[in-house]
Every structure is written in C-alpha cells, then in structure tokens.
Scaffold this motif. Structure first.
Motif, PDB file in Angstrom:
ATOM      1  N   GLY A   1     -22.570  21.111 -30.848  1.00  0.00           N
ATOM      2  CA  GLY A   1     -21.864  20.750 -32.075  1.00  0.00           C
ATOM      3  C   GLY A   1     -22.335  19.470 -32.732  1.00  0.00           C
ATOM      4  O   GLY A   1     -21.612  18.858 -33.515  1.00  0.00           O
ATOM      5  N   ASP A   2     -23.549  19.023 -32.423  1.00  0.00           N
ATOM      6  CA  ASP A   2     -24.123  17.818 -33.051  1.00  0.00           C
ATOM      7  C   ASP A   2     -23.210  16.613 -32.901  1.00  0.00           C
ATOM      8  O   ASP A   2     -22.896  15.909 -33.870  1.00  0.00           O
ATOM      9  N   PHE A   3     -22.803  16.303 -31.681  1.00  0.00           N
ATOM     10  CA  PHE A   3     -21.830  15.233 -31.464  1.00  0.00           C
ATOM     11  C   PHE A   3     -22.401  13.830 -31.679  1.00  0.00           C
ATOM     12  O   PHE A   3     -21.654  12.856 -31.686  1.00  0.00           O
ATOM     13  N   LEU A   4     -23.717  13.707 -31.866  1.00  0.00           N
ATOM     14  CA  LEU A   4     -24.293  12.401 -32.187  1.00  0.00           C
ATOM     15  C   LEU A   4     -24.391  12.155 -33.696  1.00  0.00           C
ATOM     16  O   LEU A   4     -24.738  11.049 -34.114  1.00  0.00           O
ATOM     17  N   ARG A   5     -24.072  13.157 -34.477  1.00  0.00           N
ATOM     18  CA  ARG A   5     -24.186  13.021 -35.931  1.00  0.00           C
ATOM     19  C   ARG A   5     -23.338  11.853 -36.455  1.00  0.00           C
ATOM     20  O   ARG A   5     -22.192  11.673 -36.054  1.00  0.00           O
ATOM     21  N   TYR A   6     -23.956  11.051 -37.310  1.00  0.00           N
ATOM     22  CA  TYR A   6     -23.344   9.901 -37.995  1.00  0.00           C
ATOM     23  C   TYR A   6     -23.080   8.702 -37.090  1.00  0.00           C
ATOM     24  O   TYR A   6     -22.516   7.707 -37.540  1.00  0.00           O
ATOM     25  N   LYS A   7     -23.469   8.782 -35.817  1.00  0.00           N
ATOM     26  CA  LYS A   7     -23.397   7.574 -34.999  1.00  0.00           C
ATOM     27  C   LYS A   7     -24.590   6.677 -35.345  1.00  0.00           C
ATOM     28  O   LYS A   7     -25.631   7.149 -35.813  1.00  0.00           O
ATOM     29  N   VAL A   8     -24.429   5.389 -35.117  1.00  0.00           N
ATOM     30  CA  VAL A   8     -25.501   4.431 -35.396  1.00  0.00           C
ATOM     31  C   VAL A   8     -26.388   4.307 -34.157  1.00  0.00           C
ATOM     32  O   VAL A   8     -25.878   4.116 -33.048  1.00  0.00           O
ATOM     33  N   GLY A   9     -27.688   4.431 -34.340  1.00  0.00           N
ATOM     34  CA  GLY A   9     -28.610   4.367 -33.214  1.00  0.00           C
ATOM     35  C   GLY A   9     -29.700   3.340 -33.415  1.00  0.00           C
ATOM     36  O   GLY A   9     -30.235   3.202 -34.519  1.00  0.00           O
ATOM     37  N   ALA A  10     -30.051   2.616 -32.361  1.00  0.00           N
ATOM     38  CA  ALA A  10     -31.122   1.625 -32.432  1.00  0.00           C
ATOM     39  C   ALA A  10     -31.968   1.667 -31.171  1.00  0.00           C
ATOM     40  O   ALA A  10     -31.441   1.729 -30.063  1.00  0.00           O
ATOM     41  N   ALA A  11     -33.270   1.639 -31.356  1.00  0.00           N
ATOM     42  CA  ALA A  11     -34.220   1.579 -30.246  1.00  0.00           C
ATOM     43  C   ALA A  11     -34.637   0.130 -30.031  1.00  0.00           C
ATOM     44  O   ALA A  11     -34.837  -0.611 -30.989  1.00  0.00           O
ATOM     45  N   VAL A  12     -34.779  -0.255 -28.773  1.00  0.00           N
ATOM     46  CA  VAL A  12     -35.254  -1.598 -28.414  1.00  0.00           C
ATOM     47  C   VAL A  12     -36.353  -1.427 -27.366  1.00  0.00           C
ATOM     48  O   VAL A  12     -36.137  -0.769 -26.344  1.00  0.00           O
ATOM     49  N   ILE A  13     -37.508  -2.027 -27.624  1.00  0.00           N
ATOM     50  CA  ILE A  13     -38.665  -1.832 -26.766  1.00  0.00           C
ATOM     51  C   ILE A  13     -39.256  -3.169 -26.334  1.00  0.00           C
ATOM     52  O   ILE A  13     -39.498  -4.053 -27.167  1.00  0.00           O
ATOM     53  N   SER A  14     -39.516  -3.312 -25.042  1.00  0.00           N
ATOM     54  CA  SER A  14     -40.266  -4.457 -24.540  1.00  0.00           C
ATOM     55  C   SER A  14     -41.634  -3.963 -24.089  1.00  0.00           C
ATOM     56  O   SER A  14     -41.794  -2.818 -23.663  1.00  0.00           O
TER      57      SER A  14
END
Length: 203
Positions: A123-136
């Motif tokens: 059911g696309d439960f991640l839709r409209y959540k805010v996401g950010a990638a962090v890479i070292s």
C-alpha cells in the motif's frame, strides 16, 4: 541551530535513522547526530537504529509479500519487520551508510531491497514521508552510495529535501569526519531543511 518553528513545543513528529555501519560512534553516526541536534532543537523526536553488523538477510525473491500484501516480510529470521514498523511510525527516515566499494554496506542494501518490496506490495506506506541519505567515505564512491539510497526514496514516492551539497562527509578513522567542516555544515543544513519540510507538511 537554524530553523526554529513556532510549532516546536506542539510537535509530535519523529525521525528515525538507520545506520549501516557496524562501528559504534563511527563517522556515519556522528553525521546523523549532527542532523539530530537540529531536528531535536525544532521539537522533532529522533531515534537511531544500527543495522550494520547485525544479521540482515537479502531479499529471497519469494514474492510472498505480494500475496499477503500486509506489509510484512515472510522471512522472519531477522529484525527486518521491526525496522519496517519503525518506518511506518516515523514522519521522516534517514538511511546512513559508510561507503563500501563505491556503494552502501551489505546490511543497508538488504534493508533497502526488502523495504522497497514491502512498501510497493503493502500500500505504499512510505509515500509522502521525508527521506534523507547520509554517506560517509574515506575518499570516493560516495555519490554512488548516495544514489542507491535515494533510488529507494524516489521510487517509494517519498519527499527528499536538499542541502548545501550532497549529504556526504569524508573520514576513515573514527571521528575524522568531524574535521570535514563542509560535510558537517551540510548535515546542519540538512537538519534545518528536514525540520522546515516536516513542519510545512503538518501545517
């Protein structure tokens, strides 16, 4: 600390971060903690979960999630379903990983692959959540790892805020990333932009 919302003390939002590094207090964790500092100053709750170094199996391609469509992985031999539940409850999600051979760690890739299948089948439960990638990264390969995480976010219809540069920091030994002034400033700006976006979404 940057953006301070007038709704700070009324906020019940939460951001959960998943660390793909097995190192406690490693560079990825220190970068996320800088982001968390800004989020918390804006009244946003935070939680950090380490998946690096823990048993986390890759997707078995059994496709049972498309049969049940309950948002749960049929492979219950690890903690993947618990991680997904944390994502369901959160308003924002940070996926942080060191760079291993120009990509994310194996545990982070397993989290991406299985979560991606579950949100598409459930059911696309991640839709409209805010996401950010962090890479070292020690030196290079971070752009590819950054793209790997963002591919999940964008294919899951999430909202991805920008920062002053790509969300990357340079460092090999524990704590070295703190010497990367531009990288840490980028984390500060990322926290500000995530806080601003989360408050705008809930207005």
């Amino acid at each position: 600390m940057g953006f301070i919302s007038p709704l700070t003390y009324l906020c019940t939002m939460k951001v959960v971060a998943f660390l793909g590094s097995p190192r406690p207090n490693g560079n990825s964790e220190q970068m996320v903690r800088r982001v968390f500092g800004v989020l918390e100053s804006n009244g946003i709750k935070t939680e950090m979960i380490r998946v690096g170094g823990k048993p986390l199996h890759g997707c078995l391609a059994c496709m049972k999630c498309f049969e049940t469509r309950n948002g749960q992985c049929a492979n219950q031999t690890d903690d993947l379903n618990d991680y997904v539940e944390k994502m369901r409850e959160a308003d924002g999600i940070i996926l942080a990983s060191p760079t291993y051979f120009a990509d994310v760690s194996a545990e982070m890739k397993a989290l991406i692959d299985r979560t991606g299948m579950l949100t598409r089948s459930g059911g696309d439960f991640l839709r409209y959540k805010v996401g950010a990638a962090v890479i070292s990264a020690r030196r290079a390969g971070s752009t590819h790892a950054f793209d790997t995480i963002n591919h999940l976010f964008l294919a899951s219809q999430m909202i991805v805020p920008g920062s002053s540069y790509w969300n990357m920091g340079l460092g090999r030994l524990e704590g070295e990333v703190s010497e990367d002034e531009e990288g840490m400033d980028c984390m500060e700006t990322l926290g500000m932009n995530m806080a601003w976006l989360l408050h705008r979404i809930t207005e």
